[in-house]
Design an enzyme around this catalytic site. Structure first.
Site, PDB file in Angstrom:
ATOM      1  N   LYS A  69      -8.018 -23.429  -1.852  1.00 13.72           N
ATOM      2  CA  LYS A  69      -8.242 -23.100  -3.511  1.00 13.72           C
ATOM      3  C   LYS A  69      -7.756 -22.026  -3.110  1.00 13.72           C
ATOM      4  O   LYS A  69      -8.804 -20.792  -2.736  1.00 13.72           O
ATOM      5  CB  LYS A  69      -8.859 -23.282  -4.203  1.00 13.72           C
ATOM      6  CG  LYS A  69      -8.805 -23.700  -5.235  1.00 13.72           C
ATOM      7  CD  LYS A  69      -7.415 -24.378  -5.828  1.00 13.72           C
ATOM      8  CE  LYS A  69      -8.271 -25.460  -6.428  1.00 13.72           C
ATOM      9  NZ  LYS A  69      -7.190 -26.743  -7.108  1.00 13.72           N
ATOM     10  N   THR A 125      -8.411 -29.703  -2.333  1.00 15.72           N
ATOM     11  CA  THR A 125      -8.410 -28.031  -2.332  1.00 15.72           C
ATOM     12  C   THR A 125      -9.250 -27.870  -3.275  1.00 15.72           C
ATOM     13  O   THR A 125     -10.198 -27.288  -3.951  1.00 15.72           O
ATOM     14  CB  THR A 125      -7.307 -27.620  -3.025  1.00 15.72           C
ATOM     15  OG1 THR A 125      -6.632 -27.771  -4.386  1.00 15.72           O
ATOM     16  CG2 THR A 125      -6.318 -27.856  -1.891  1.00 15.72           C
ATOM     17  N   ARG A 136      -0.894  21.296  -1.918  1.00 12.93           N
ATOM     18  CA  ARG A 136      -0.592  20.643  -2.091  1.00 12.93           C
ATOM     19  C   ARG A 136      -1.832  19.852  -2.738  1.00 12.93           C
ATOM     20  O   ARG A 136      -2.692  20.569  -2.338  1.00 12.93           O
ATOM     21  CB  ARG A 136       0.735  20.061  -2.011  1.00 12.93           C
ATOM     22  CG  ARG A 136       0.340  19.520  -0.717  1.00 12.93           C
ATOM     23  CD  ARG A 136       1.312  18.725  -0.244  1.00 12.93           C
ATOM     24  NE  ARG A 136       0.938  18.225   0.737  1.00 12.93           N
ATOM     25  CZ  ARG A 136       0.916  17.062   1.241  1.00 12.93           C
ATOM     26  NH1 ARG A 136       2.449  15.902   1.123  1.00 12.93           N
ATOM     27  NH2 ARG A 136       0.709  16.606   2.280  1.00 12.93           N
ATOM     28  N   GLN A 179      -1.204  12.027   6.847  1.00 12.89           N
ATOM     29  CA  GLN A 179      -1.480  11.527   8.581  1.00 12.89           C
ATOM     30  C   GLN A 179      -2.377  11.811   9.571  1.00 12.89           C
ATOM     31  O   GLN A 179      -3.527  10.789  10.151  1.00 12.89           O
ATOM     32  CB  GLN A 179       0.160  11.497   9.598  1.00 12.89           C
ATOM     33  CG  GLN A 179       1.440  10.430   9.670  1.00 12.89           C
ATOM     34  CD  GLN A 179       1.939  11.486   7.883  1.00 12.89           C
ATOM     35  OE1 GLN A 179       1.800  12.378   7.373  1.00 12.89           O
ATOM     36  NE2 GLN A 179       3.467  10.606   7.842  1.00 12.89           N
ATOM     37  N   HIS A 215       3.167  11.292  -4.593  1.00 16.76           N
ATOM     38  CA  HIS A 215       3.317  12.564  -5.275  1.00 16.76           C
ATOM     39  C   HIS A 215       3.089  13.865  -6.227  1.00 16.76           C
ATOM     40  O   HIS A 215       3.251  13.006  -7.134  1.00 16.76           O
ATOM     41  CB  HIS A 215       4.630  12.842  -4.800  1.00 16.76           C
ATOM     42  CG  HIS A 215       5.276  12.077  -3.418  1.00 16.76           C
ATOM     43  ND1 HIS A 215       5.026  13.407  -1.993  1.00 16.76           N
ATOM     44  CD2 HIS A 215       6.038  11.256  -3.119  1.00 16.76           C
ATOM     45  CE1 HIS A 215       5.335  11.873  -1.587  1.00 16.76           C
ATOM     46  NE2 HIS A 215       5.729  10.309  -1.480  1.00 16.76           N
TER      47      HIS A 215
END
Ligand code: URC
Length: 303
Positions: free
Chosen positions: A15, A60, A177, A224, A252
């Site tokens: 389920k 289920t 940024r 990264q 961005h």
């Protein structure tokens, strides 16, 4: 040439997304656990698939009822709750050899009215969701905790430079940024390293704090680098965590050209694009420590 026989491959069933809310009301100060639980059994269900024989099919519906019945005793941490379900189903039915049990946990905070936290009224806190996954494979138990949709942003201390340029490159280099992302993280606890009494709730709070701390602290040369810093910070501080995987979209924020209006824009007005977005994903691991496929195959997507 004879065709190969057609046989049943890997299968699981159960389920999905049982929404269970447990109120602990032993005192006037109520507590709330709000979970979305999925139970899936693995084992010998061949007869049902091939011959319509349901003798091994724990419905289920029964799996759903078990989730509600177990909630009556309290949830504890999502990880402990899922471990209880795993032990119950594998222990009760000989042919159930394993499975996957997953939970999302939604956070609620007490409403503070007139400066007082209310005993029984709550407000959903943020969009962030805690995740938990238990995979049972015979006697083995894999526990993968996590969180998703942890949205963070910093307005400086981030840049992106030194990348290769070709005829298709238009991106300007920058040392200043906005860096914004929705952190999804999944971390796997060492198999036998986490024993009874281990506080999964405390560990989760600590991992969350460390992820945020690492996001904040260093200059980010790329998302990264920041991802790896965040994962490393968690592994450095938590021996009981074997590995961590992170999936982080680069949300961005583009500096808007205000020169047509005779205005400068010293990194103050941005267009927050929702797509496309960069998608940065990595595992941060301990050298020499194996990453069990049985655990990670049960995780949908990277995180
Ligand atoms: O932190 C970043 N990593 C990238 O891989 C990338 N690529 C890109 O266009 N901008 C960025 N930023």
């Amino acid at each position: 040439m004879t065709e190969p026989a057609i046989v049943l491959g890997a299968n699981q069933y159960g389920k999905a997304e049982v929404r269970v809310v447990k109120v602990t009301r032993d005192t006037a100060r109520h507590e709330i656990d709000d979970l979305n639980v999925t139970s899936q059994l693995r084992g010998d269900f061949t007869a049902a698939h091939l011959a319509g024989d349901n003798a091994h099919i724990v419905p289920t519906d029964t799996q759903k009822n078990t989730i509600f019945a177990f909630a009556r005793d309290g949830i504890g941490s999502p990880e402990e709750f899922l471990l209880r379900l795993a032990d119950h189903f594998t222990g009760s039915f000989d042919w159930v050899s394993g499975g996957r049990w997953e939970a999302e946990k939604f956070a609620w905070q007490r409403i503070v009215a007139h400066g007082e936290p209310n005993d029984h009224a709550f407000v959903r806190s943020g969009q962030e969701v805690r995740t938990a996954l238990v995979v049972a494979d015979g006697a083995d138990r894999h526990v993968i905790a996590g969180l998703k949709d942890l949205t963070v942003l910093k307005t400086t201390q981030s840049g992106f430079e030194g990348y290769p340029k070709d005829r298709y490159t238009t991106l300007p280099e920058t040392r200043d940024r906005i860096l914004a992302t929705d952190v999804s993280a999944r971390w796997r606890y060492r198999g036998a390293g986490v024993n009874a009494g281990f506080d999964y709730n405390d560990a989760c709070d600590s991992v969350r704090a460390l992820l945020l701390e690492a996001f904040t602290e260093a200059y980010s040369a790329a998302l990264q680098t920041t991802l790896f810093d965040m994962g490393r910070r968690v592994l450095e501080r938590h021996d009981e965590i074997a590995e961590i995987r992170l999936s982080m979209p680069n949300k961005h924020h583009f500096v808007v050209d205000l020169s047509p209006f005779g205005l400068d824009n010293p990194n103050e007005v941005f267009y927050a694009a929702d797509r496309p977005y960069g998608l940065i994903e990595a595992a941060v691991v301990r050298e020499g420590v194996e990453s069990p496929a049985a655990a990670w195959d049960a995780v949908v997507g990277f995180c």
